[in-house]
Design a protein around this motif. Sequence first.
Motif, short mmCIF file in Angstrom:
data_model
loop_
_atom_site.label_atom_id
_atom_site.label_comp_id
_atom_site.label_asym_id
_atom_site.label_seq_id
_atom_site.Cartn_x
_atom_site.Cartn_y
_atom_site.Cartn_z
N UNK A 6 -9.58 38.27 15.97
CA UNK A 6 -10.86 38.53 15.32
C UNK A 6 -11.22 37.36 14.43
N UNK A 7 -12.51 37.23 14.20
CA UNK A 7 -13.01 36.24 13.26
C UNK A 7 -14.25 36.83 12.59
N UNK A 8 -14.38 36.58 11.30
CA UNK A 8 -15.57 36.99 10.54
C UNK A 8 -16.15 35.75 9.89
N UNK A 9 -17.48 35.62 10.04
CA UNK A 9 -18.16 34.44 9.53
C UNK A 9 -19.36 34.89 8.71
N UNK A 10 -19.39 34.50 7.46
CA UNK A 10 -20.53 34.83 6.61
C UNK A 10 -21.63 33.80 6.83
N UNK A 11 -22.88 34.30 6.74
CA UNK A 11 -24.04 33.44 6.97
C UNK A 11 -25.13 33.75 5.95
N UNK A 12 -25.91 32.75 5.62
CA UNK A 12 -27.05 32.92 4.72
C UNK A 12 -28.28 33.42 5.47
N UNK A 13 -28.18 33.59 6.79
CA UNK A 13 -29.31 34.00 7.63
C UNK A 13 -29.24 35.50 7.88
N UNK A 14 -30.40 36.15 7.85
CA UNK A 14 -30.45 37.59 8.11
C UNK A 14 -29.97 37.91 9.52
N UNK A 15 -29.34 39.08 9.65
CA UNK A 15 -28.69 39.48 10.90
C UNK A 15 -29.60 39.41 12.13
N UNK A 130 -4.80 29.29 22.38
CA UNK A 130 -6.07 29.59 23.03
C UNK A 130 -6.98 30.39 22.11
N UNK A 131 -6.41 31.34 21.37
CA UNK A 131 -7.19 32.16 20.44
C UNK A 131 -7.77 31.30 19.32
N UNK A 132 -6.98 30.38 18.80
CA UNK A 132 -7.46 29.50 17.72
C UNK A 132 -8.60 28.61 18.21
N UNK A 133 -8.49 28.11 19.42
CA UNK A 133 -9.58 27.30 19.99
C UNK A 133 -10.85 28.12 20.13
N UNK A 134 -10.72 29.35 20.61
CA UNK A 134 -11.88 30.22 20.79
C UNK A 134 -12.53 30.55 19.45
N UNK A 135 -11.73 30.84 18.43
CA UNK A 135 -12.27 31.15 17.10
C UNK A 135 -13.01 29.94 16.52
N UNK A 136 -12.43 28.77 16.67
CA UNK A 136 -13.07 27.56 16.16
C UNK A 136 -14.39 27.27 16.87
N UNK A 137 -14.40 27.45 18.19
CA UNK A 137 -15.63 27.22 18.96
C UNK A 137 -16.71 28.21 18.55
N UNK A 138 -16.36 29.47 18.41
CA UNK A 138 -17.34 30.49 18.04
C UNK A 138 -17.88 30.24 16.62
N UNK A 139 -17.00 29.86 15.71
CA UNK A 139 -17.44 29.54 14.35
C UNK A 139 -18.43 28.39 14.37
N UNK A 140 -18.17 27.39 15.21
CA UNK A 140 -19.10 26.27 15.35
C UNK A 140 -20.46 26.71 15.85
N UNK A 141 -20.49 27.65 16.80
CA UNK A 141 -21.76 28.19 17.32
C UNK A 141 -22.54 28.83 16.19
#
Length: 157
Positions: A6-15, A130-141
């Motif tokens: 799992x990964x959680x990413x906070x954002x300043x943009x509305x959902x 593989x999981x760490x790569x996927x989390x990093x890529x998704x965070x970048x998106x």
Amino acid sequence: MSSSYTVEIESAVLAPRLFKAAILDWHNLAPKIASDKIVSASPVEGDGNVGSIRQFNFAPGLPFSFVKERLDFLDVEKCEAKSTLVEGGGIGVHLESASNHIKVEPKAGGSVVKMTGTCKPLPGVDVVGESEKAKAAFTGVIKGCEAYLVANPDAYN
């Protein structure tokens, strides 16, 4: 044996804005804001609803040349989607299967993106790597979309 992360990413943009840009329209936005990684993307089957398939083509030098993902579940009002990798990427090389569940939830002044990925690695594959790569890529998106949306306040309203 399947593995989840799992990964959680906070954002300043509305959902709703972030969900539209990062999930619903990523195939159009990605080549514009991440052209060093994603050179093109397009729907290959369906109309954007459940069952639709999108293909993302990656720049030379990246670990794989493309991925195709199928949309398995979509609730636009709740900013939630599930998809499965159906071809390309690590399928058949590192992974037997891979899927993700994404939910963008409101949070004071912005949102929080929660993604759970599930994969079934091929024998001998380092699941943690593989999981760490996927989390990093998704965070970048997500962070790339956030930067674009902050810089373009009228986009995806």
